[in-house]
Design an enzyme around this catalytic site. Structure first.
Site, short mmCIF file in Angstrom:
data_model
loop_
_atom_site.label_atom_id
_atom_site.label_comp_id
_atom_site.label_asym_id
_atom_site.label_seq_id
_atom_site.Cartn_x
_atom_site.Cartn_y
_atom_site.Cartn_z
N GLU A 34 0.83 -1.21 0.00
CA GLU A 34 0.00 0.00 0.00
C GLU A 34 0.86 1.27 0.00
OE1 GLU A 34 -3.03 0.40 -0.66
OE2 GLU A 34 -3.59 -1.70 -0.65
N TYR A 117 -5.12 6.44 5.49
CA TYR A 117 -5.34 5.50 4.38
C TYR A 117 -4.63 4.16 4.66
CZ TYR A 117 -5.02 3.03 0.06
OH TYR A 117 -5.10 2.01 -0.86
N ASP A 135 -8.61 6.70 -0.64
CA ASP A 135 -7.62 7.53 -1.33
C ASP A 135 -8.32 8.28 -2.46
OD1 ASP A 135 -8.13 5.61 -3.21
OD2 ASP A 135 -6.06 4.98 -3.49
#
Ligand code: SF4
Length: 338
Positions: A34, A117, A135
């Site tokens: 990520e 996030y 996001d």
């Protein structure tokens, strides 16, 4: 089951995307992928992810790595502060959590270097907690699906999207988030090009039903980037090239570069500068212009190759093989140091 949840679950089951980090979604794997995926395309991340895991298979191996080594591993991905922050997080996890990731959004968010996030992505994908990883892509999909003018760059709007989507999240949060990520990345595209005909959400997407896809999300005015002129000088001595380490703070911190001077210097000025460094030039060659766009600044570069007879003591000169193996050189210099 909510309509959105049902659509996402069916889509995810019927359109599996084979990504290396989805094979074994441990918190460490989700975290690395990520963070790499922020600002970087999936196709690029694949090989970086696999190489990173080969170099640092566990959180402990990453936490104990030297800075130059993990920066080298990140070379070419850009936004190097990401890997520096990750390293701080790894050390903190060792210190306070015995080298393991906590499982909740709240605890994950308290770690240095983990924002909302990433905390949501780890909590939902690795621990199946009910969290929405919002996001810019997700804001765009949600903004169109609900026909609400949310702004992908606004933290407040991201919070509103998080709350709204949470109401619909009645399937496995890992599936919910990853299906939305896939749709945002490959179908509900930005810049006026959503592929609505291929979208599993089209029958319930309010913007699509109104033929108003292009009205959403809300456009944000981005600040103009600062522009700088730079002169890049490759100083070559007996087949080796001069490298210097950039300062520990700021743009491209702690990475290596050739001589990098402010402004656009002509050949005479470069020769004079090197002479002041105690490096009289044997020859100088114009390498032409190059441009590199960072997130907040644009460099307009002019390059020269200067051959010198002798290097100065204490200056770092390295051969090509050693440079490629050991030193992290930002892609901004690729036009001059391939
Ligand atoms: S139908 Fe079109 S606008 Fe709506 S979510 Fe799908 S791709 Fe985006």
């Amino acid at each position: 089951m909510s309509t959105l949840g049902k659509l996402l679950e069916t889509y995810y089951r019927e359109h599996p995307v084979l990504l290396p980090w989805r094979v074994d979604p441990t918190p460490y794997h989700v975290w690395i992928s990520e963070v790499m995926l922020q600002q970087t395309r999936v196709e690029t991340v694949r090989s970086y992810y696999l190489d990173f895991l080969e170099a640092f298979p566990t959180l402990d191996s990453f936490a104990s790595a030297e800075e130059d080594r993990y920066l080298k591993q990140w070379e070419g991905l850009g936004y190097y502060s990401r890997v520096r922050n990750m390293h701080c997080t790894a050390l903190e996890l060792q210190k306070t959590h015995g080298g393991a990731f906590p499982s909740t959004f709240e605890e994950l968010s308290k770690l240095p270097g983990i924002g909302p996030y990433t905390a949501s992505a780890i909590a939902s994908i690795a621990f199946h907690q009910k969290e929405v990883a919002v996001d810019g892509n997700l804001v765009r999909v949600a903004s169109r699906y609900f026909a609400t003018p949310w702004n992908p760059k606004s933290e407040k709007d991201k919070g509103l999207v998080r709350l709204r989507l949470k109401e619909e999240m009645d399937i496995d949060p890992s599936v919910f988030n990853q299906a939305l990520m896939d749709i945002g990345r490959t179908i509900c595209l930005p810049h006026g090009a959503p592929l609505c005909g291929e979208c599993p959400l089209k029958q319930h997407c309010v913007a699509h039903k109104r033929n108003e896809e292009l009205f959403y999300p809300q456009a944000s005015l981005s600040k103009p980037k600062k522009e700088e002129n730079r002169t890049i000088v490759l100083i070559e001595c007996q087949g080796k090239t001069y490298l210097e380490k950039r300062p520990e703070k700021g743009l491209l911190a702690s990475l290596y570069q050739p001589l990098n001077l402010e402004g656009h210097l002509n050949e005479e000025e470069v020769i004079a500068y090197l002479s002041d460094m105690g490096l009289p030039a044997l020859s100088i060659e114009d390498l032409g212009p190059s441009k590199h766009v960072f997130s907040h600044v644009i460099w307009h570069m002019k390059g020269y190759l200067v051959r010198v007879k002798e290097s100065n003591k204490g200056m770092l000169f390295v051969g090509e093989k050693e440079r490629k193996e050991r030193y992290s050189i930002p892609s901004a210099f690729l036009a001059y140091l391939p």
